[in-house]
Enzyme design. Sequence first.
Site, PDB file in Angstrom:
ATOM      1  N   TYR A 115      31.931  49.085  18.028  1.00 13.08           N
ATOM      2  CA  TYR A 115      31.379  48.209  18.775  1.00 13.08           C
ATOM      3  C   TYR A 115      32.227  47.629  19.979  1.00 13.08           C
ATOM      4  O   TYR A 115      31.823  47.218  20.988  1.00 13.08           O
ATOM      5  CB  TYR A 115      31.007  46.865  18.188  1.00 13.08           C
ATOM      6  CG  TYR A 115      29.731  47.257  17.120  1.00 13.08           C
ATOM      7  CD1 TYR A 115      28.319  47.168  17.842  1.00 13.08           C
ATOM      8  CD2 TYR A 115      29.519  47.622  15.878  1.00 13.08           C
ATOM      9  CE1 TYR A 115      27.171  47.411  16.892  1.00 13.08           C
ATOM     10  CE2 TYR A 115      28.422  47.849  15.095  1.00 13.08           C
ATOM     11  CZ  TYR A 115      27.357  47.650  15.818  1.00 13.08           C
ATOM     12  OH  TYR A 115      26.272  47.989  14.929  1.00 13.08           O
ATOM     13  N   GLU A 147      25.003  46.256   8.550  1.00 15.20           N
ATOM     14  CA  GLU A 147      25.507  47.479   8.087  1.00 15.20           C
ATOM     15  C   GLU A 147      26.449  47.488   7.139  1.00 15.20           C
ATOM     16  O   GLU A 147      26.245  48.362   6.149  1.00 15.20           O
ATOM     17  CB  GLU A 147      25.870  48.282   9.530  1.00 15.20           C
ATOM     18  CG  GLU A 147      25.024  48.379  10.344  1.00 15.20           C
ATOM     19  CD  GLU A 147      25.416  48.651  11.913  1.00 15.20           C
ATOM     20  OE1 GLU A 147      26.716  48.740  12.174  1.00 15.20           O
ATOM     21  OE2 GLU A 147      24.666  48.640  12.723  1.00 15.20           O
TER      22      GLU A 147
END
Length: 393
Positions: free
Chosen positions: A104, A146
């Site tokens: 990310y 996740e």
Amino acid sequence: MLTPASRPIIQATLPLVGARLDAITARFYDTMLGEHPELLDGLFNRANQRSGEQRQALAGAIAGYAVHLLKDPAPMDPVKRSGQQLVERIAHKHVSLGITPEQYQLVYDYLFGAIAIELADVLTPEIAAAWTEVYWLMAEELSGREAQLYAANGNAAVWSPWRVVRKTPAGTHAMSFVVDPVDATAARPGRPGQYISVKVRMADGIHQTRQYSLSADAESSRQRTFTVKYDGEVSRALHDDVHVGDVIELSAPAGDVALGDSDRPVVLASAGIGCTPMAATLRSLSDQQSPRKVLALHTERRAEHWALADQMRQDVAALPDGQLQLWFEEPAEGAHHGRMSLKDVALPPRAVLHLCGPLGFMRAIRQEAIDLGIEPEHIHYEVFGPDLWLASA
């Protein structure tokens, strides 16, 4: 939630940013993949890059998340919230590819580099800070969800080797693959309607991945079955180059569209290769001898194109309360002539509707279902590839 300082800035700049998101995401992907070509080896699907579908999906996700933050300032529950579908769908796809929290930061660096260039004429430190906040709120929620999904897999490895034990034609344009695990590592059972990612080494040495719905025996931990239409780079490689005895890499089952526990009637509406998750759902219901009323609806151009005709017919016939209706654009005995329409169908009250097929088909059938009284919250859909429905919502 958005801070009080960021909220009016996002509200004021959302139309401008939304109008330029396609250019931003195009620059983002071109720059990031140009400087990190290794990301195309087993992670990003290059066909989706060429078509532009991946950047459209990313643009839609960012804009959709910002809209959600403006509509609902309260903290979001990862399971029950008004914006559940967006985050849940992306999180499942990420887990099927092995996305990590560290990535990310990489995405942020390149995405905001693209924003700085494409919005250079209007960008201020305050606007940059507000959209940074949107990004990291989304990233934190995704990575949190996740982590839960990875933990549920019970296996730290994203990919595991499976051997092809059967490869059989399915209709005129598809192939079914049955694979067994190569090693003794426990494999998590799936749920009817879920998919697995398949990683294949291409002729140029690059690994490419694509998601395929489990088309039978989804709840098995010792065997996977998936059905592949001859369409696209990975699918053609599976048809042409992968044979019985070969080993391929699969992810654990993922996907947020699965048959739930309920006594509601089930309506399964599919078009073309969209029949695959419906076939797995029918197999599960048939194996359980489910007392639920089940209505399977399928449409094709021609009868012989129907990839899983025998399996679906047999499973519907084995159900205590099952019914099958078909539509073929070329006339065929026992089927409606033309394209599917729910106007020809007596929908059971309180039904849950599952959809899979081309976007235009799903949008049309969803609207008909709502017009006929099915509540929107009981309509679920699966998209093969980047979710452009969410991107255009």
